[in-house]
Enzyme design. Sequence first.
Site, PDB file in Angstrom:
ATOM      1  N   CYS A  85       1.018  -1.299   0.040  1.00 41.70           N
ATOM      2  CA  CYS A  85      -0.034   0.010   0.002  1.00 41.70           C
ATOM      3  C   CYS A  85       0.755   1.250  -0.121  1.00 41.70           C
ATOM      4  O   CYS A  85       0.634   2.165  -0.680  1.00 41.70           O
ATOM      5  CB  CYS A  85      -0.916  -0.098   1.316  1.00 41.70           C
ATOM      6  SG  CYS A  85      -2.243   1.290   1.311  1.00 41.70           S
ATOM      7  N   CYS A  86       1.940   1.371   0.896  1.00 42.20           N
ATOM      8  CA  CYS A  86       2.973   2.379   0.743  1.00 42.20           C
ATOM      9  C   CYS A  86       3.266   2.744  -0.315  1.00 42.20           C
ATOM     10  O   CYS A  86       3.880   3.698  -0.784  1.00 42.20           O
ATOM     11  CB  CYS A  86       3.847   2.184   2.054  1.00 42.20           C
ATOM     12  SG  CYS A  86       3.230   2.898   3.793  1.00 42.20           S
ATOM     13  N   CYS A 139      -1.101   8.353   7.452  1.00 47.39           N
ATOM     14  CA  CYS A 139      -2.552   8.022   7.176  1.00 47.39           C
ATOM     15  C   CYS A 139      -3.359   7.372   8.393  1.00 47.39           C
ATOM     16  O   CYS A 139      -2.837   6.920   9.260  1.00 47.39           O
ATOM     17  CB  CYS A 139      -2.300   6.897   6.183  1.00 47.39           C
ATOM     18  SG  CYS A 139      -1.569   7.199   4.529  1.00 47.39           S
ATOM     19  N   CYS A 171      -3.471   4.110   9.494  1.00 49.46           N
ATOM     20  CA  CYS A 171      -2.074   3.414   9.987  1.00 49.46           C
ATOM     21  C   CYS A 171      -1.500   4.245  11.424  1.00 49.46           C
ATOM     22  O   CYS A 171      -0.443   4.190  11.549  1.00 49.46           O
ATOM     23  CB  CYS A 171      -1.018   3.353   8.942  1.00 49.46           C
ATOM     24  SG  CYS A 171      -1.758   2.172   7.415  1.00 49.46           S
ATOM     25  N   CYS A 211       7.740   4.177   5.659  1.00 53.80           N
ATOM     26  CA  CYS A 211       6.757   4.086   4.606  1.00 53.80           C
ATOM     27  C   CYS A 211       7.608   3.589   3.025  1.00 53.80           C
ATOM     28  O   CYS A 211       6.835   3.013   2.367  1.00 53.80           O
ATOM     29  CB  CYS A 211       6.525   5.636   3.933  1.00 53.80           C
ATOM     30  SG  CYS A 211       5.535   6.636   5.183  1.00 53.80           S
TER      31      CYS A 211
END
Length: 240
Positions: free
Chosen positions: A115-116, A198, A201, A224
């Site tokens: 995702c990162c 985010c 997280c 990240c």
Amino acid sequence: MDRRGWIHSVQGFFDSWAAEELLDWALHRFPGRIAIASAFGPEGMVLIDIASRLRRDIQVFTLDTGLFFPETYELIHKVERRYRITVERVKPAQTIDEQAAKHGPSLWQHSPDHCCYMRKVEPLRRKLSTLDAWIAAIRRDQTPDRAHAQKLEWDAKFGLVKINPLCDWSSEMVWDYVRTNNLPYNPLHDRGYPSIGCAPCTKPVQIGEDPRSGRWAGLAKTECGLHQTPGTDTLRVLQD
Ligand code: SF4
């Protein structure tokens, strides 16, 4: 000597430079081809404030994952009004819905590195390809990956110059600057969130806990992938 070699030969010289001195040099050395990357933590606020006193035409961008807290988006608007700048929102290639359709919902829960990579690393790579140098708000004492940050570096991962004017600052120095200069900051910091990323997280932490322990809480992940050196987990995802 190429730029990379030149950086390696002179970076020790820059290590004693104050943040303002280094920013002044960098903004003149790379006019129009340098930008501040910020997620609008207190360090980013300090950098933007110092840089805006040096030049009016500073470039600031943020990696807008679409998953920031509402308080962060409001702070970005405040920064734009206060400094009369437009913060560039660098977006991922996929919307959150498109990402969910392709990789499943809440990718951050089962594959945060992936995702990162899609929402931060790839957009950063795209943005940095338009620059000769970028300015980051990292401090050496934040994570093991940042412990060896230099004021002036060659960023081998992204292939450009990286400037870390606050890498030798402590959290106390940053907050002292913020308060002394009455800078705006994210109100979540007063509600137990020392480090904010985010929303899915980021959790609040208790007094005395590692300030970054609320980021990806419960996972070994601490970065990240923006400030890591090759060989890290996120980079392996990148190469998959
Ligand atoms: S911090 Fe979380 S939500 Fe944001 S890009 Fe990384 S894994 Fe995804």
